[in-house]
Design an enzyme around this catalytic site. Structure first.
Site, PDB file in Angstrom:
ATOM      1  N   ARG A 145      -5.637   9.323  21.377  1.00  0.00           N
ATOM      2  CA  ARG A 145      -5.594   9.723  19.970  1.00  0.00           C
ATOM      3  C   ARG A 145      -6.671  10.767  19.732  1.00  0.00           C
ATOM      4  NH1 ARG A 145      -7.179   6.237  14.609  1.00  0.00           N
ATOM      5  NH2 ARG A 145      -9.205   7.124  15.096  1.00  0.00           N
ATOM      6  N   TYR A 153     -12.063  11.200   8.582  1.00  0.00           N
ATOM      7  CA  TYR A 153     -11.598   9.950   9.180  1.00  0.00           C
ATOM      8  C   TYR A 153     -11.457  10.111  10.699  1.00  0.00           C
ATOM      9  CZ  TYR A 153      -8.993   6.412  11.282  1.00  0.00           C
ATOM     10  OH  TYR A 153      -8.665   5.441  12.188  1.00  0.00           O
ATOM     11  N   ASP A 166      -3.820  10.539  13.891  1.00  0.00           N
ATOM     12  CA  ASP A 166      -3.733   9.635  12.737  1.00  0.00           C
ATOM     13  C   ASP A 166      -4.119  10.402  11.478  1.00  0.00           C
ATOM     14  OD1 ASP A 166      -3.831   7.533  10.953  1.00  0.00           O
ATOM     15  OD2 ASP A 166      -5.046   6.230  12.240  1.00  0.00           O
ATOM     16  N   HIS A 182      -3.967   9.026   8.555  1.00  0.00           N
ATOM     17  CA  HIS A 182      -4.649   7.990   7.771  1.00  0.00           C
ATOM     18  C   HIS A 182      -4.291   8.030   6.288  1.00  0.00           C
ATOM     19  CE1 HIS A 182      -7.961   4.953   7.493  1.00  0.00           C
ATOM     20  NE2 HIS A 182      -7.485   4.694   8.687  1.00  0.00           N
ATOM     21  N   GLU A 203       0.551   9.479  12.947  1.00  0.00           N
ATOM     22  CA  GLU A 203       0.428   8.141  12.361  1.00  0.00           C
ATOM     23  C   GLU A 203       0.081   8.200  10.871  1.00  0.00           C
ATOM     24  OE1 GLU A 203      -2.291   5.768  14.615  1.00  0.00           O
ATOM     25  OE2 GLU A 203      -2.716   4.464  12.911  1.00  0.00           O
ATOM     26  N   GLU A 222       0.038  -0.162  10.046  1.00  0.00           N
ATOM     27  CA  GLU A 222      -1.142  -0.985  10.343  1.00  0.00           C
ATOM     28  C   GLU A 222      -1.642  -1.752   9.117  1.00  0.00           C
ATOM     29  OE1 GLU A 222      -3.801   2.091  11.756  1.00  0.00           O
ATOM     30  OE2 GLU A 222      -4.924   2.039   9.890  1.00  0.00           O
ATOM     31  N   ARG A 263       3.630  -0.298  13.460  1.00  0.00           N
ATOM     32  CA  ARG A 263       2.234  -0.439  13.918  1.00  0.00           C
ATOM     33  C   ARG A 263       1.562  -1.740  13.474  1.00  0.00           C
ATOM     34  NH1 ARG A 263      -1.371   1.296  16.403  1.00  0.00           N
ATOM     35  NH2 ARG A 263      -2.767   2.147  14.812  1.00  0.00           N
ATOM     36  N   ASP A 285     -11.805  -3.591  14.980  1.00  0.00           N
ATOM     37  CA  ASP A 285     -11.767  -4.683  14.000  1.00  0.00           C
ATOM     38  C   ASP A 285     -10.644  -5.684  14.285  1.00  0.00           C
ATOM     39  OD1 ASP A 285     -10.951  -1.923  12.801  1.00  0.00           O
ATOM     40  OD2 ASP A 285      -9.718  -3.277  11.630  1.00  0.00           O
ATOM     41  N   GLU A 336      -2.709   0.227  21.011  1.00  0.00           N
ATOM     42  CA  GLU A 336      -3.983   0.902  20.735  1.00  0.00           C
ATOM     43  C   GLU A 336      -5.126   0.091  21.339  1.00  0.00           C
ATOM     44  OE1 GLU A 336      -4.996   1.183  16.575  1.00  0.00           O
ATOM     45  OE2 GLU A 336      -6.453   2.770  16.950  1.00  0.00           O
ATOM     46  N   TRP A 343      -8.529   6.738   1.381  1.00  0.00           N
ATOM     47  CA  TRP A 343      -9.424   6.912   2.532  1.00  0.00           C
ATOM     48  C   TRP A 343      -8.636   6.791   3.822  1.00  0.00           C
ATOM     49  CZ3 TRP A 343     -10.690   3.473   6.540  1.00  0.00           C
ATOM     50  CH2 TRP A 343     -11.597   4.023   7.476  1.00  0.00           C
TER      51      TRP A 343
END
Ligand code: KDG
Ligand code: MG
Length: 405
Positions: A150, A162, A213, A215, A239, A265, A286, A319, A342, A405
């Site tokens: 990525r 980001y 991504d 985001h 993404e 996600e 995702r 996370d 990922e 964000w």
């Protein structure tokens, strides 16, 4: 032996480099199952949901009845869906699959039907403020054996972007009880990113899978423009190109670009994916194995996606704890329409607190053959890293108004 009744369900908080919420379920036979309940920046909400509402309901239940417990917790709340609820249910589901595997003496992937592949392809992250730095990071990833990377680039005029860190790895959550504020400028991003990624492609040559991504930051027509502009880069996927609260708008994006799209996600249930999958508006779903309601839910998602030639390619930043990573990789090994996993990697002493059988070698993951999920938590070590409040940043446009964000 089935594992027997649940006699204890406890929640552990630990921060060996970053915060994690872990669920520990113990059966009357002394079998322990581990689940991940980490929801970045909202850890305590899930911990409280588990401690106050689910744990008391788990004690006395038959640990072997995984699906019934899922249905009981999902339908039983009345207030169904949502990331806090579904992450808590996901943690219970993971812990019960762990117990079932330990009782059977089999790794979870065997309980899911066995391996359909030898190993699970993974992508990792490369980040750079300048293209040269980004290319170096891509090279470092390929030297570690990754065939998919990525790529997130700095944007001239923006101090924070980001996915682009100041240190060697990008960890977005910042310590404290008030989030950091970042400034975002979509026009600057759209001006810069296609050229930057084209330079990365020129550097790597055609073979490497590159991902990017966005985001959730673009409107549908901006997303369409970016997808089109990136076609020469031949991305593996683009993404979260636009917030997917309105699935219909993905039709517009699709109408303009053949760049493959990955979304989901932040989704908690199958129903958020339903239209995106049945209209083939995305190529990769995702969902994270925990945030989406556990192994039981991810399997249902994969079954639906398979009908529509959509791949399941779960979320896996730091996370997502090593327990959830294990669960994700067990599912991936046993799921025909798995796409890619990922793998961001973990900071600090995460690997010591969560001792895992899964491996990441040459850009591929394998869950290992330890019964259950194959992760044990060192509770004494975990206790040495107390939870510290940390939050994801928020973003404002140059005029001061809030944006995604
Ligand atoms: O907690 C937020 C992160 O998980 C998210 O920003 C990471 O977008 C992400 C990704 O694709 O890994
Ligand atoms: Mg993402």
């Amino acid at each position: 032996m089935t594992g027997g009744r649940i006699v204890a369900a406890e929640v552990l908080l630990t921060s060996p480099g970053r915060n994690y919420v872990t669920l520990k379920i113990t059966t009357v036979d002394g079998v322990v199952g581990w689940g991940d309940a980490t929801l970045n920046g909202r850890e305590l909400a899930v911990a409280a949901y588990l401690r106050e509402h689910l744990c008391p309901q788990l004690v006395g239940r038959d640990a072997a009845r995984i699906e019934d417990t899922w249905q009981y917790l999902y339908r039983g709340a009345y207030w169904r869906r949502g990331p806090v609820t579904m992450t808590a249910i996901g943690a219970v589901d993971l812990a019960l699959w762990d117990i079932k595997g330990k009782v059977a003496g089999l790794p979870v992937y065997q309980l899911l039907g066995g391996a359909v592949r030898d190993r699970v392809r993974a992508y990792t992250h490369a980040t750079g403020w300048e293209v040269a730095q980004l290319c170096d990071a891509v090279d470092a990833a390929t030297e570690r054996g990754f065939s998919a990377v990525r790529v997130q680039s700095g944007v001239p005029g923006l101090d924070t972007v980001y996915g682009v860190g100041r240190g060697p790895a990008y960890e977005p959550a910042g310590r404290g009880t008030v989030p950091a504020e970042e400034v975002w400028d979509t026009a600057a991003y759209l001006r810069h990113v296609p050229g930057a990624l084209a330079e990365v492609r020129a550097h790597t040559g055609p073979g490497l899978a590159l991902l990017h991504d966005a985001h959730h930051r673009l409107t549908p027509i901006e997303a369409a423009r970016l997808g089109k502009a990136l076609e020469p880069v031949d991305l593996f996927w683009l993404e979260d190109v636009t917030p997917a609260e309105n699935p219909d708008v993905l039709r517009r994006v699709r109408a303009h670009t053949t760049t493959p799209l990955a979304i989901g996600e932040v989704f908690s249930t199958l129903w958020e994916f339903q239209q995106l999958i049945t209209e083939q508006l995305i190529d990769h779903a995702r969902a994270a194995v925990t945030h989406g309601g556990g192994i039981s839910a991810l399997r249902r998602l994969a079954a639906l996606a398979d009908v529509w030639q959509v791949k399941v390619s779960p979320h896996g930043p730091s996370d997502v704890s090593p327990i959830a990573m294990a669960a994700s990789v067990h599912v991936a090994l046993a799921t025909p329409n798995h796409g890619i996993q990922e793998y961001m990697g973990y900071p600090g002493q995460v690997h010591e607190v969560f001792r895992h059988a899964w491996t990441c070698t040459d850009g591929h993951l394998h869950p290992g053959d330890t019964p259950g999920l194959g992760v044990e938590v060192d509770e004494a070590l975990a206790a040495r890293f107390p939870y510290e409040p940390a939050l994801l940043p928020v973003a404002r446009r140059r005029d001061g108004s809030m944006t995604d964000w």
